[in-house]
Motif scaffolding. Structure first.
Motif, PDB file in Angstrom:
ATOM      1  N   ALA A 175      45.980  12.522  50.021  1.00  0.00           N
ATOM      2  CA  ALA A 175      46.636  13.177  48.891  1.00  0.00           C
ATOM      3  C   ALA A 175      47.217  12.129  47.963  1.00  0.00           C
ATOM      4  O   ALA A 175      47.385  10.966  48.335  1.00  0.00           O
ATOM      5  N   ALA A 176      47.551  12.574  46.749  1.00  0.00           N
ATOM      6  CA  ALA A 176      48.132  11.677  45.755  1.00  0.00           C
ATOM      7  C   ALA A 176      49.367  12.312  45.143  1.00  0.00           C
ATOM      8  O   ALA A 176      49.554  13.534  45.209  1.00  0.00           O
ATOM      9  N   ASN A 177      50.220  11.490  44.550  1.00  0.00           N
ATOM     10  CA  ASN A 177      51.390  12.010  43.857  1.00  0.00           C
ATOM     11  C   ASN A 177      50.957  13.015  42.794  1.00  0.00           C
ATOM     12  O   ASN A 177      50.009  12.770  42.036  1.00  0.00           O
ATOM     13  N   GLY A 178      51.648  14.140  42.747  1.00  0.00           N
ATOM     14  CA  GLY A 178      51.318  15.170  41.786  1.00  0.00           C
ATOM     15  C   GLY A 178      50.209  16.095  42.232  1.00  0.00           C
ATOM     16  O   GLY A 178      49.870  17.061  41.534  1.00  0.00           O
ATOM     17  N   GLY A 179      49.623  15.820  43.414  1.00  0.00           N
ATOM     18  CA  GLY A 179      48.516  16.625  43.916  1.00  0.00           C
ATOM     19  C   GLY A 179      48.981  17.785  44.773  1.00  0.00           C
ATOM     20  O   GLY A 179      50.080  18.309  44.613  1.00  0.00           O
ATOM     21  N   VAL A 180      48.123  18.183  45.712  1.00  0.00           N
ATOM     22  CA  VAL A 180      48.408  19.370  46.528  1.00  0.00           C
ATOM     23  C   VAL A 180      48.554  19.011  48.008  1.00  0.00           C
ATOM     24  O   VAL A 180      48.304  19.835  48.887  1.00  0.00           O
ATOM     25  N   GLY A 181      48.984  17.782  48.291  1.00  0.00           N
ATOM     26  CA  GLY A 181      49.099  17.347  49.678  1.00  0.00           C
ATOM     27  C   GLY A 181      50.095  18.141  50.490  1.00  0.00           C
ATOM     28  O   GLY A 181      49.930  18.303  51.703  1.00  0.00           O
ATOM     29  N   SER A 182      51.140  18.651  49.847  1.00  0.00           N
ATOM     30  CA  SER A 182      52.160  19.395  50.585  1.00  0.00           C
ATOM     31  C   SER A 182      51.776  20.851  50.787  1.00  0.00           C
ATOM     32  O   SER A 182      52.491  21.594  51.469  1.00  0.00           O
ATOM     33  N   ALA A 183      50.676  21.290  50.181  1.00  0.00           N
ATOM     34  CA  ALA A 183      50.165  22.651  50.372  1.00  0.00           C
ATOM     35  C   ALA A 183      49.058  22.628  51.426  1.00  0.00           C
ATOM     36  O   ALA A 183      48.333  21.643  51.544  1.00  0.00           O
ATOM     37  N   LYS A 184      48.944  23.727  52.168  1.00  0.00           N
ATOM     38  CA  LYS A 184      47.813  23.838  53.098  1.00  0.00           C
ATOM     39  C   LYS A 184      46.630  24.430  52.333  1.00  0.00           C
ATOM     40  O   LYS A 184      46.151  25.532  52.617  1.00  0.00           O
ATOM     41  N   ALA A 185      46.204  23.673  51.334  1.00  0.00           N
ATOM     42  CA  ALA A 185      45.074  24.087  50.506  1.00  0.00           C
ATOM     43  C   ALA A 185      43.778  23.819  51.247  1.00  0.00           C
ATOM     44  O   ALA A 185      43.606  22.761  51.862  1.00  0.00           O
ATOM     45  N   ASP A 188      62.813   2.081  71.422  1.00  0.00           N
ATOM     46  CA  ASP A 188      63.190   3.447  71.803  1.00  0.00           C
ATOM     47  C   ASP A 188      63.556   4.305  70.603  1.00  0.00           C
ATOM     48  O   ASP A 188      64.270   5.301  70.739  1.00  0.00           O
ATOM     49  N   THR A 189      63.063   3.929  69.438  1.00  0.00           N
ATOM     50  CA  THR A 189      63.322   4.697  68.215  1.00  0.00           C
ATOM     51  C   THR A 189      62.027   5.308  67.704  1.00  0.00           C
ATOM     52  O   THR A 189      60.981   4.656  67.680  1.00  0.00           O
ATOM     53  N   ILE A 190      62.104   6.567  67.296  1.00  0.00           N
ATOM     54  CA  ILE A 190      60.953   7.263  66.718  1.00  0.00           C
ATOM     55  C   ILE A 190      61.052   7.206  65.200  1.00  0.00           C
ATOM     56  O   ILE A 190      62.114   7.445  64.619  1.00  0.00           O
ATOM     57  N   TYR A 191      59.927   6.902  64.570  1.00  0.00           N
ATOM     58  CA  TYR A 191      59.840   6.880  63.110  1.00  0.00           C
ATOM     59  C   TYR A 191      58.773   7.891  62.670  1.00  0.00           C
ATOM     60  O   TYR A 191      57.714   7.998  63.296  1.00  0.00           O
ATOM     61  N   THR A 192      59.045   8.589  61.589  1.00  0.00           N
ATOM     62  CA  THR A 192      58.041   9.478  60.995  1.00  0.00           C
ATOM     63  C   THR A 192      58.251   9.527  59.496  1.00  0.00           C
ATOM     64  O   THR A 192      59.393   9.507  59.022  1.00  0.00           O
ATOM     65  N   PRO A 193      57.179   9.535  58.708  1.00  0.00           N
ATOM     66  CA  PRO A 193      57.337   9.546  57.251  1.00  0.00           C
ATOM     67  C   PRO A 193      58.024  10.821  56.772  1.00  0.00           C
ATOM     68  O   PRO A 193      57.835  11.899  57.354  1.00  0.00           O
ATOM     69  N   PRO A 194      58.827  10.725  55.730  1.00  0.00           N
ATOM     70  CA  PRO A 194      59.455  11.927  55.171  1.00  0.00           C
ATOM     71  C   PRO A 194      58.418  12.815  54.502  1.00  0.00           C
ATOM     72  O   PRO A 194      57.418  12.322  53.974  1.00  0.00           O
ATOM     73  N   THR A 195      58.636  14.121  54.543  1.00  0.00           N
ATOM     74  CA  THR A 195      57.738  15.013  53.825  1.00  0.00           C
ATOM     75  C   THR A 195      57.917  14.799  52.322  1.00  0.00           C
ATOM     76  O   THR A 195      58.956  14.335  51.861  1.00  0.00           O
ATOM     77  N   SER A 196      56.878  15.118  51.592  1.00  0.00           N
ATOM     78  CA  SER A 196      56.878  14.902  50.145  1.00  0.00           C
ATOM     79  C   SER A 196      55.805  15.794  49.551  1.00  0.00           C
ATOM     80  O   SER A 196      55.233  16.633  50.251  1.00  0.00           O
ATOM     81  N   GLU A 197      55.506  15.602  48.273  1.00  0.00           N
ATOM     82  CA  GLU A 197      54.418  16.378  47.684  1.00  0.00           C
ATOM     83  C   GLU A 197      53.062  15.894  48.190  1.00  0.00           C
ATOM     84  O   GLU A 197      52.030  16.494  47.878  1.00  0.00           O
ATOM     85  N   LYS A 198      53.056  14.833  49.000  1.00  0.00           N
ATOM     86  CA  LYS A 198      51.816  14.325  49.588  1.00  0.00           C
ATOM     87  C   LYS A 198      51.704  14.618  51.082  1.00  0.00           C
ATOM     88  O   LYS A 198      50.620  14.484  51.653  1.00  0.00           O
ATOM     89  N   ILE A 199      52.794  14.962  51.723  1.00  0.00           N
ATOM     90  CA  ILE A 199      52.812  15.106  53.178  1.00  0.00           C
ATOM     91  C   ILE A 199      53.247  16.513  53.555  1.00  0.00           C
ATOM     92  O   ILE A 199      54.278  17.006  53.088  1.00  0.00           O
ATOM     93  N   LEU A 200      52.475  17.158  54.398  1.00  0.00           N
ATOM     94  CA  LEU A 200      52.724  18.532  54.794  1.00  0.00           C
ATOM     95  C   LEU A 200      53.989  18.630  55.654  1.00  0.00           C
ATOM     96  O   LEU A 200      54.218  17.810  56.541  1.00  0.00           O
ATOM     97  N   ASP A 201      54.776  19.645  55.387  1.00  0.00           N
ATOM     98  CA  ASP A 201      56.001  19.907  56.140  1.00  0.00           C
ATOM     99  C   ASP A 201      55.631  20.676  57.397  1.00  0.00           C
ATOM    100  O   ASP A 201      55.749  21.904  57.465  1.00  0.00           O
TER     101      ASP A 201
END
Length: 357
Positions: free
Chosen positions: A180-190, A237-250
């Protein structure tokens, strides 16, 4: 709700120990049509084909989105949905982004409960077993015109599910393709998001990997998702995960893992995950595990990361050592009513719910 029960149940032909996930469908489905600016009656009908033409706008212009969720049956035969309100919120977020009409909470939740109730005997019992449910919205107007459609269908179909992707997999860190790209539909389950992912995944498979870790479109320096899953990285012992955004599905499973980890006192950092940081951690021995999470698979553990033509092996942890395994068990125990539910995530599907909807 208009109810038409099947007169030809296929349940007697269903073997819960031998079936194909994704191509074995339960007896009924839910449909509802949108026309003249409003949704019509919700209908529960026998599962089967619906007549459409190749000129259907959803096929030609991609106005289509969906959700993935599950129903579970405990040892006493009681049936549960899991956090269905999250899927209701997200399908409407996807619909809005694709300029489609949103569904009502009554349509979504009552439709789900009615379908799961009438076909509760299709839900297999046992470890890793469930009913995978697919709500979807798509444009049905017959017109070859590149514009917002005037007719849509909301539907819910379901297929029995069992565990898959149980073995650790190797994944390639993408250095060219992006999901996905900024401004796209990455955060939608399109629907189109998945179609666009198939070719890069096919290339990765030809290189000896099972999946891809998608990176950002601008620099390819940060993890975003993995395949159709959200991604988690454990360093020390730390977990990392990217924050949701308009590119990453929640992701619902993503959010559940985060909350379950915090409940256990595990530190979780929701922040950009740099490829270089992960590679350096692998080289200095502090990278403990990387895994993906999603509704269908629950958890997929990675055994190697492909980076700049080299496969970087990951440690082999026991279930007692692995945060991925521990949190997966916490989640599936909660979903299957094998543990307490402090979050209120389980939603009971009462029997004979059709009499009240």
């Amino acid at each position: 709700m208009i109810i038409q029960k099947t007169e030809n149940s296929r349940l007697s032909d269903f073997d819960p120990n031998n079936f194909s996930f994704g191509s074995t469908f339960i007896d009924h489905m839910v449909i509802c049509e949108y026309e003249n600016g409003k949704w019509g009656d919700v209908k529960l009908v026998p599962y089967g084909p619906i007549p459409f033409t190749p000129a259907m706008m959803g096929v030609n212009y991609g106005q289509a989105c969906f959700e993935g969720m599950k129903a579970y049956k405990d040892k006493d035969g009681q049936v549960f949905l899991f956090r269905p309100e999250k899927n209701f919120e997200r399908i409407n977020k996807s619909a809005a982004r694709l300029a489609m009409p949103e569904v009502t909470e009554e349509m979504f939740l009552d439709g789900l409960k009615a379908l799961v109730d009438i076909d509760r005997n299709w839900i297999p019992q046992g470890e890793g077993m469930s009913l995978y449910i697919r709500p979807l919205i798509f444009a049905t107007e017959e017109a070859l015109k590149a514009r917002v459609a005037n007719k849509y269908m909301f539907a819910i179909v379901a297929t029995p599910a069992k565990s898959y992707y149980s073995e650790p997999v190797s994944v390639k860190i993408s250095d060219h393709y992006s999901r996905a790209a900024n401004g796209g539909v990455g955060s939608a389950k399109a629907a189109g998001n998945y179609a666009a992912s198939f070719y890069p995944t096919q290339l990765a498979i030809e290189e000896g990997y099972e999946q891809i870790i998608w990176t950002d479109d601008a620099t390819h320096e940060y993890f975003e998702e993995s395949g159709t899953m959200n991604v988690f990285v454990r360093i020390n012992d730390t977990i990392y995960t990217p924050p949701t955004s308009e590119k990453i599905l929640d992701g619902v499973t993503r959010d559940s893992f985060i909350q379950l980890a915090k409940k256990r006192g595990i530190e979780v950092k929701i922040e950009p995950v740099a490829v270089k940081t992960v590679v350096e951690a692998q080289k200095n021995g502090t990278l403990k595990e990387v895994w993906g999470v999603g509704t269908a698979v629950v958890t997929t553990v990675f055994q190697a990361l492909g980076y700049e033509g080299v496969k970087l092996a990951l440690p082999k942890l026991s279930d007692e050592e692995s945060y991925a395994a521990i949190l997966k068990k916490d989640l599936t125990d909660l979903q299957n009513n094998l543990s307490e539910d402090p979050f209120g995530w389980r939603v009971v599907v009462e029997k004979d719910v059709l009499e009240t909807v």
